[in-house]
Design a protein around this motif. Structure first.
Motif, short mmCIF file in Angstrom:
data_model
loop_
_atom_site.label_atom_id
_atom_site.label_comp_id
_atom_site.label_asym_id
_atom_site.label_seq_id
_atom_site.Cartn_x
_atom_site.Cartn_y
_atom_site.Cartn_z
N ASP A 19 -9.10 -1.18 7.93
CA ASP A 19 -8.77 -1.21 6.63
C ASP A 19 -7.01 -1.89 6.67
O ASP A 19 -6.10 -1.08 7.15
CB ASP A 19 -8.49 0.15 5.80
CG ASP A 19 -9.71 0.97 5.63
OD1 ASP A 19 -10.74 0.17 5.85
OD2 ASP A 19 -9.84 1.87 5.35
N GLU A 21 -3.62 -2.62 6.27
CA GLU A 21 -2.51 -1.99 5.51
C GLU A 21 -1.27 -1.85 6.33
O GLU A 21 -1.74 -1.69 7.53
CB GLU A 21 -2.87 -0.82 4.81
CG GLU A 21 -3.21 0.49 5.61
CD GLU A 21 -4.01 1.54 5.02
OE1 GLU A 21 -4.37 1.36 4.12
OE2 GLU A 21 -3.70 2.80 5.63
N HIS A 92 -9.42 -3.76 -0.28
CA HIS A 92 -8.88 -2.35 -0.22
C HIS A 92 -8.25 -2.03 -1.41
O HIS A 92 -7.29 -1.29 -1.32
CB HIS A 92 -8.31 -2.04 1.03
CG HIS A 92 -7.94 -0.97 1.44
ND1 HIS A 92 -8.87 0.23 1.31
CD2 HIS A 92 -6.70 -0.35 2.15
CE1 HIS A 92 -8.12 1.25 1.81
NE2 HIS A 92 -7.33 1.07 2.39
N HIS A 96 -3.02 0.33 -3.42
CA HIS A 96 -3.19 1.55 -2.60
C HIS A 96 -3.07 2.79 -3.29
O HIS A 96 -2.48 3.99 -2.79
CB HIS A 96 -2.34 1.67 -1.17
CG HIS A 96 -3.09 2.23 -0.18
ND1 HIS A 96 -2.95 3.59 0.11
CD2 HIS A 96 -4.02 1.97 0.93
CE1 HIS A 96 -3.85 4.04 1.28
NE2 HIS A 96 -4.39 2.84 1.78
N PRO A 132 -8.54 3.55 -1.13
CA PRO A 132 -7.55 4.00 -0.23
C PRO A 132 -8.23 5.51 -0.23
O PRO A 132 -8.61 6.44 -1.29
CB PRO A 132 -6.30 3.98 -1.23
CG PRO A 132 -6.65 2.97 -2.22
CD PRO A 132 -8.08 2.87 -2.36
N HIS A 236 -7.20 1.70 11.20
CA HIS A 236 -6.23 0.59 10.60
C HIS A 236 -5.46 -0.02 11.63
O HIS A 236 -5.05 0.53 12.79
CB HIS A 236 -5.26 1.75 9.91
CG HIS A 236 -5.99 2.69 8.97
ND1 HIS A 236 -6.58 3.69 9.39
CD2 HIS A 236 -6.25 2.37 7.68
CE1 HIS A 236 -7.08 4.48 8.46
NE2 HIS A 236 -6.69 3.63 7.21
ZN LIG Z 1 -5.73 2.66 3.03
#
Ligand SMILES: [Zn+2]
Length: 304
Positions: A19, A21, A92, A96, A132, A236
């Motif tokens: 993911d 971010e 994604h 968020h 999210p 992540h």
């Molecule tokens: Zn996320």
């Protein structure tokens, strides 16, 4: 097959997913770092994602990258690089925001914007979406219709566990089709292993980072060997970055976010040596979409 009912775990191909971010996008910091401040924060997502790309390259693994639209908009060259290295790009969302905190209208705008930005940067189609914090729950099942209407073919947002922020504990553990009026969406849940009455998360994120590595290894091996099925691993970029700026949050939030950041990269390499992985789309295409054969499975989320 080695023995009846068991398969050779080394033959099962699991899904790898990231993911994409930054550390300050994480839901635990909602309210601590307002969206209006995001552009003022030190950005570390490009460097951390490039490090993951190097690690995958070294291990000859292709992954799916669920990219935050906000990140893709600011770093289109990163999105392009991911696609050029033959990884799968997916969405994604843009901002968020937890799905169950949005209206259907704002959710539609959010995923439409993210899909368009990511596709423009990558030059390939986006088929997958992950919410999210796995925030498709009994309160936000309407999101499945909107995902289909906006051109998504699979979703990876329904975790079949109990958790304070997400989960539908009675939902299917293994990838399954969900039939809606707008079409059939393939749901690819976060992976769990069954222990007594419980579904225990075994493949990713905080569970990978906070618990000892043997837990993940045991869990993936158990699903691969006993069920002959793939697990869905997720991580992540900020989870391999022990030097990220420290933000304030509650005790539980800080524990979940900062624990063992300095060990995750080595663990990931170990994981890539121990199991086989491919992008999500490889697992999705093996899910049977014959609705009649999956009547029980497809109805489960609506009974909740
Ligand atoms: Zn996320």
């Amino acid at each position: 097959m080695t023995t009846a009912g068991h398969v050779d775990a080394s033959r099962v191909v699991n899904a790898m997913s990231i993911d994409v971010e930054d550390y300050f996008h994480v839901s635990v910091f909602d309210g601590i770092v307002p969206r209006s401040d995001w552009d003022r924060m030190e950005s570390r997502v490009v460097r951390n994602t490039e490090r993951l790309l190097e690690i995958f390259d070294e291990h000859e693994v292709r992954s799916t990258f669920f990219i935050l639209g906000w990140v893709a908009e600011r770093h289109p060259s990163l999105v392009k690089r991911i696609a050029e290295q033959k990884h799968e790009v997916a969405s994604h969302g843009y901002f968020h925001r937890l799905v169950y905190d949005q209206t259907p209208r704002t959710f539609r705008e959010d995923i439409r914007k993210a899909k368009s930005i990511i596709e423009d940067a990558a030059g390939t189609q986006v088929l997958g979406y992950r919410a999210p914090s796995y925030s498709i729950t009994p309160r936000s099942l309407w999101a499945l219709d909107i995902l289909l209407e906006e051109g998504h073919e699979y979703d990876s947002s329904i975790f079949p566990i109990r958790h304070d922020r997400y989960g539908i504990p009675v939902s299917e553990r293994l990838p399954y089709p969900i039939v809606r009026s707008a079409g059939t969406l393939i749901e690819v849940p976060g992976s769990t292993t069954r222990l007594g009455p419980l579904n225990l998360p075994v493949a990713g994120g905080g569970y990978f980072r906070i618990l000892p590595y043997w837990w993940t290894r045991w869990g993936i091996d158990r699903v691969n060997r006993s069920e002959g099925r793939a697990t869905i691993f997720y991580l992540h970029p900020w989870e391999i970055d022990p030097d990220q700026p420290r933000l304030s949050a509650g005790v539980l939030g800080r524990f979940r976010h900062y624990r063992n950041l300095d060990e995750t990269e080595a663990r990931l390499k170990q994981l890539l040596n121990d199991f086989r992985f491919a992008p999500m789309c490889e697992i999705v295409k093996r899910v049977p979409i014959d609705a009649s054969a999956n009547e029980l499975q497809t109805s489960l989320p609506y009974l909740w």
